[in-house]
Scaffold this motif. Sequence first.
Motif, PDB file in Angstrom:
ATOM      1  N   LEU A   1       3.127   6.084  -5.665  1.00  0.00           N
ATOM      2  CA  LEU A   1       2.957   6.162  -7.117  1.00  0.00           C
ATOM      3  C   LEU A   1       1.766   7.017  -7.522  1.00  0.00           C
ATOM      4  O   LEU A   1       1.724   7.538  -8.631  1.00  0.00           O
ATOM      5  CB  LEU A   1       2.812   4.748  -7.701  1.00  0.00           C
ATOM      6  CG  LEU A   1       4.078   3.924  -7.697  1.00  0.00           C
ATOM      7  CD1 LEU A   1       3.788   2.515  -8.184  1.00  0.00           C
ATOM      8  CD2 LEU A   1       5.147   4.556  -8.565  1.00  0.00           C
ATOM      9  N   ASN A   2       0.797   7.178  -6.652  1.00  0.00           N
ATOM     10  CA  ASN A   2      -0.390   7.956  -6.963  1.00  0.00           C
ATOM     11  C   ASN A   2      -0.372   9.363  -6.384  1.00  0.00           C
ATOM     12  O   ASN A   2      -1.408  10.012  -6.322  1.00  0.00           O
ATOM     13  CB  ASN A   2      -1.635   7.207  -6.488  1.00  0.00           C
ATOM     14  CG  ASN A   2      -1.932   6.047  -7.374  1.00  0.00           C
ATOM     15  OD1 ASN A   2      -1.797   6.132  -8.581  1.00  0.00           O
ATOM     16  ND2 ASN A   2      -2.326   4.939  -6.774  1.00  0.00           N
ATOM     17  N   LEU A   3       0.778   9.825  -5.954  1.00  0.00           N
ATOM     18  CA  LEU A   3       0.866  11.199  -5.454  1.00  0.00           C
ATOM     19  C   LEU A   3       0.619  12.178  -6.610  1.00  0.00           C
ATOM     20  O   LEU A   3       0.996  11.918  -7.748  1.00  0.00           O
ATOM     21  CB  LEU A   3       2.227  11.450  -4.833  1.00  0.00           C
ATOM     22  CG  LEU A   3       2.452  10.804  -3.466  1.00  0.00           C
ATOM     23  CD1 LEU A   3       3.901  11.030  -3.028  1.00  0.00           C
ATOM     24  CD2 LEU A   3       1.509  11.362  -2.436  1.00  0.00           C
ATOM     25  N   PRO A   4       0.039  13.341  -6.317  1.00  0.00           N
ATOM     26  CA  PRO A   4      -0.321  14.266  -7.400  1.00  0.00           C
ATOM     27  C   PRO A   4       0.839  15.124  -7.903  1.00  0.00           C
ATOM     28  O   PRO A   4       0.620  16.058  -8.654  1.00  0.00           O
ATOM     29  CB  PRO A   4      -1.393  15.133  -6.744  1.00  0.00           C
ATOM     30  CG  PRO A   4      -1.046  15.114  -5.301  1.00  0.00           C
ATOM     31  CD  PRO A   4      -0.491  13.748  -5.042  1.00  0.00           C
TER      32      PRO A   4
ATOM     33  N   ASP B   1       0.823  -1.213   0.000  1.00  0.00           N
ATOM     34  CA  ASP B   1       0.000   0.000   0.000  1.00  0.00           C
ATOM     35  C   ASP B   1       0.858   1.264   0.000  1.00  0.00           C
ATOM     36  O   ASP B   1       0.468   2.279  -0.587  1.00  0.00           O
ATOM     37  CB  ASP B   1      -0.932   0.017   1.209  1.00  0.00           C
ATOM     38  CG  ASP B   1      -2.059  -0.987   1.074  1.00  0.00           C
ATOM     39  OD1 ASP B   1      -2.304  -1.457  -0.059  1.00  0.00           O
ATOM     40  OD2 ASP B   1      -2.670  -1.316   2.108  1.00  0.00           O
TER      41      ASP B   1
ATOM     42  N   TYR C   1       1.859   1.906  -3.563  1.00  0.00           N
ATOM     43  CA  TYR C   1       0.697   2.384  -4.304  1.00  0.00           C
ATOM     44  C   TYR C   1       0.416   3.839  -3.967  1.00  0.00           C
ATOM     45  O   TYR C   1       0.084   4.640  -4.837  1.00  0.00           O
ATOM     46  CB  TYR C   1      -0.501   1.497  -3.974  1.00  0.00           C
ATOM     47  CG  TYR C   1      -1.701   1.757  -4.828  1.00  0.00           C
ATOM     48  CD1 TYR C   1      -1.724   1.352  -6.163  1.00  0.00           C
ATOM     49  CD2 TYR C   1      -2.817   2.396  -4.316  1.00  0.00           C
ATOM     50  CE1 TYR C   1      -2.824   1.596  -6.957  1.00  0.00           C
ATOM     51  CE2 TYR C   1      -3.916   2.648  -5.088  1.00  0.00           C
ATOM     52  CZ  TYR C   1      -3.916   2.237  -6.405  1.00  0.00           C
ATOM     53  OH  TYR C   1      -5.000   2.489  -7.185  1.00  0.00           O
ATOM     54  N   PHE C   2       0.562   4.196  -2.702  1.00  0.00           N
ATOM     55  CA  PHE C   2       0.330   5.568  -2.269  1.00  0.00           C
ATOM     56  C   PHE C   2       1.347   6.521  -2.917  1.00  0.00           C
ATOM     57  O   PHE C   2       0.997   7.575  -3.440  1.00  0.00           O
ATOM     58  CB  PHE C   2       0.412   5.650  -0.751  1.00  0.00           C
ATOM     59  CG  PHE C   2       0.285   7.045  -0.215  1.00  0.00           C
ATOM     60  CD1 PHE C   2      -0.943   7.672  -0.166  1.00  0.00           C
ATOM     61  CD2 PHE C   2       1.388   7.729   0.232  1.00  0.00           C
ATOM     62  CE1 PHE C   2      -1.064   8.960   0.316  1.00  0.00           C
ATOM     63  CE2 PHE C   2       1.297   9.028   0.712  1.00  0.00           C
ATOM     64  CZ  PHE C   2       0.048   9.631   0.763  1.00  0.00           C
TER      65      PHE C   2
END
Length: 76
Positions: free
Chosen positions: A71-74, A65, A68-69
């Motif tokens: 990699l999905n940062l803005p 997780d 995943y967190f």
Amino acid sequence: MNPATKMPRSSRRASRGQAMLEYSLLNWVLVVALIVGASVKVRWTDDRQSNVIDLFMEAYQVYYDSFYFVLNLPFP
């Protein structure tokens, strides 16, 4: 004597038997450790108990997780 290895045949066979014995003993220890680790409950708090396999799976889920967190940062 075997001229290629310069060891008596019985000595070579005995060392092979020793390796198989060590391999079997190591496998037995690992299997027993897995069974004990899967069946023994660890008491962390009064309301939470889980075995070692569950704890490893939970730690892996947190690890996954976190990737995943990140990699999905803005951020670009």
